[in-house]
Write an enzyme that holds these catalytic residues in place. Structure first.
Site, PDB file in Angstrom:
ATOM      1  N   GLN A  98       7.801   2.627  -5.146  1.00  0.00           N
ATOM      2  CA  GLN A  98       7.982   1.181  -4.579  1.00  0.00           C
ATOM      3  C   GLN A  98       9.654   0.772  -4.600  1.00  0.00           C
ATOM      4  O   GLN A  98      10.199   0.899  -5.596  1.00  0.00           O
ATOM      5  CB  GLN A  98       7.159   0.229  -5.410  1.00  0.00           C
ATOM      6  CG  GLN A  98       7.265  -1.353  -5.115  1.00  0.00           C
ATOM      7  CD  GLN A  98       6.872  -2.177  -6.000  1.00  0.00           C
ATOM      8  OE1 GLN A  98       7.495  -2.751  -6.899  1.00  0.00           O
ATOM      9  NE2 GLN A  98       5.551  -3.055  -5.598  1.00  0.00           N
ATOM     10  N   TYR A 179      10.908 -11.510  -5.400  1.00  0.00           N
ATOM     11  CA  TYR A 179      12.061 -10.816  -5.457  1.00  0.00           C
ATOM     12  C   TYR A 179      12.553 -10.994  -4.027  1.00  0.00           C
ATOM     13  O   TYR A 179      12.020 -11.891  -3.341  1.00  0.00           O
ATOM     14  CB  TYR A 179      11.753  -9.333  -5.750  1.00  0.00           C
ATOM     15  CG  TYR A 179      11.372  -9.196  -7.372  1.00  0.00           C
ATOM     16  CD1 TYR A 179      12.272  -9.722  -8.219  1.00  0.00           C
ATOM     17  CD2 TYR A 179      10.027  -8.790  -7.487  1.00  0.00           C
ATOM     18  CE1 TYR A 179      11.872  -9.516  -9.553  1.00  0.00           C
ATOM     19  CE2 TYR A 179       9.584  -8.722  -8.781  1.00  0.00           C
ATOM     20  CZ  TYR A 179      10.533  -9.194  -9.794  1.00  0.00           C
ATOM     21  OH  TYR A 179      10.018  -9.055 -11.231  1.00  0.00           O
ATOM     22  N   GLY A 310      -3.723  -2.331 -12.631  1.00  0.00           N
ATOM     23  CA  GLY A 310      -2.658  -2.391 -13.270  1.00  0.00           C
ATOM     24  C   GLY A 310      -2.877  -2.031 -14.989  1.00  0.00           C
ATOM     25  O   GLY A 310      -2.695  -0.955 -15.391  1.00  0.00           O
TER      26      GLY A 310
END
Length: 351
Positions: A98, A179, A310
């Site tokens: 990523q 982000y 996750g």
């Protein structure tokens, strides 16, 4: 009916199942951004899921936000990623890195060059961040010039090439979680008056330019993106146009032909279904807090092609074995999520 245990083709790769390990920052890289032997052990332990997406990895010095996060933009980092990726491949999983540019979610004390962070506009996120000397307020970033934007697009392109050289099967562009790319999408963080601000088309421009550049460099069949429609955190507010922005963005990304879109779903169910209709390639869905009893339901219904997890995979290196045997799951320890040693990282017990 499609089952989450069924194989699936992702670009040119055949995956043994439709489970995805979601990208999770763990802050255990070396100070120079090189991955460690401990990281290689961590990812190899969790191989077996169809796809592992690595933690957010900076595409440049400017892209770093947090302490001891990995990079993928120089020869030393490429070399250090190779054993991490080969260890995962040996166990039958595919591996995407990523690419995460933190934008304003950074502190000069955390980056190699100690420069002011870059962002669409000079607006601080209004939160704190850990630095080598403790928690500090995140300072106001510097608004990117057009040259900064052009350079950052090229940084993503270069990092994608480095990822492939390291052996990765592809890259996932981080367009979520407040982000840099998400900052361009949100009018609360992007008050530009040039071609990168204002209208939906302008605010989506940077994301599309990054996606196009990466796809041009390594192929659209190895290029993906992660989005988080409706996520409001760290000063990000997509405003009333948010759903229409994502409908436009998804349609334009579909023109580029990315191999998958990975959505962290926290917003409108109607928008989620619209995105699914607009997106014809592989669609990965992450529902934070999904109950164990709901595993596989989105694949079975056709809403998603793959499901990402996750914390469940973080705490259970043998996640798939536990599911097959209906065995109890380890519970994650949040105090060990970021930084540290093998504790809460590679020492979670297997059955």
């Amino acid at each position: 009916m499609t089952d989450i245990w069924d194989p699936i083709r992702l670009g040119k790769a055949e995956l043994p199942n439709r489970f995805v390990m979601a990208p999770m920052t763990r802050s255990r890289a070396n100070q120079d951004g090189t991955p460690t032997a401990l990281m290689a052990q961590y990812y190899a332990q969790r191989a077996g899921v169809g796809l592992i997406v690595a933690e957010g990895t900076q595409p440049s010095e400017d892209g770093q936000g947090y302490l001891t996060t990995p990079g993928i933009y120089n020869a030393a980092q490429v070399a250090a990623w190779k054993p991490v990726i080969s260890g995962v491949h040996e166990k039958g999983s595919r591996f995407y890195i990523q690419l995460m540019h933190a934008g304003r979610m950074s502190h000069p004390d955390n980056t190699p060059h100690h420069r002011q962070a870059l962002a669409p506009s000079a607006i601080a996120p209004g939160t704190e961040m850990y630095t080598p000397t403790g928690k500090k307020d995140i300072p106001v970033p510097r608004a990117m010039t057009l040259e900064d934007i052009r350079q950052t697009v090229q940084d993503f392109r270069h990092a994608a090439r480095c990822a492939i050289e390291a052996g990765a099967d592809g890259v996932e562009i981080h367009g979520a979680n407040s982000y840099l790319i998400h900052q361009f999408l949100a009018p609360s963080a992007n008050t530009r008056t040039d071609e990168y601000g204002g209208s939906i088309e302008n605010r989506a421009r940077f994301a599309l330019e990054v996606a196009a550049a990466v796809a041009d460099e390594i192929g659209a069949d190895r290029t993906a993106i992660r989005l988080s429609p409706g996520l409001a955190m760290w000063g990000i507010d997509e405003g009333p146009e948010g759903p229409d922005l994502y409908r436009y963005l998804i349609a334009e990304l579909a023109r580029i032909g990315l191999v998958y879109v990975h959505v962290m779903h926290v917003g409108s169910e109607d928008l989620l279904h619209d995105i699914r209709k607009l997106w014809k390639n592989v669609f990965i869905l992450n529902r934070p807090g999904r109950a164990r009893s709901a595993i596989g339901t989105d694949v079975a219904s056709g809403l998603a092609d793959m499901e990402s997890y996750g914390q469940m995979i973080l705490a259970n290196p043998d996640f798939l074995t536990r599911l097959k045997k209906d065995a109890p799951l380890n519970q994650p320890d949040p105090t060990t999520y970021y930084g540290g040693t093998e504790k809460g990282y590679t020492d979670y017990p297997a059955l």
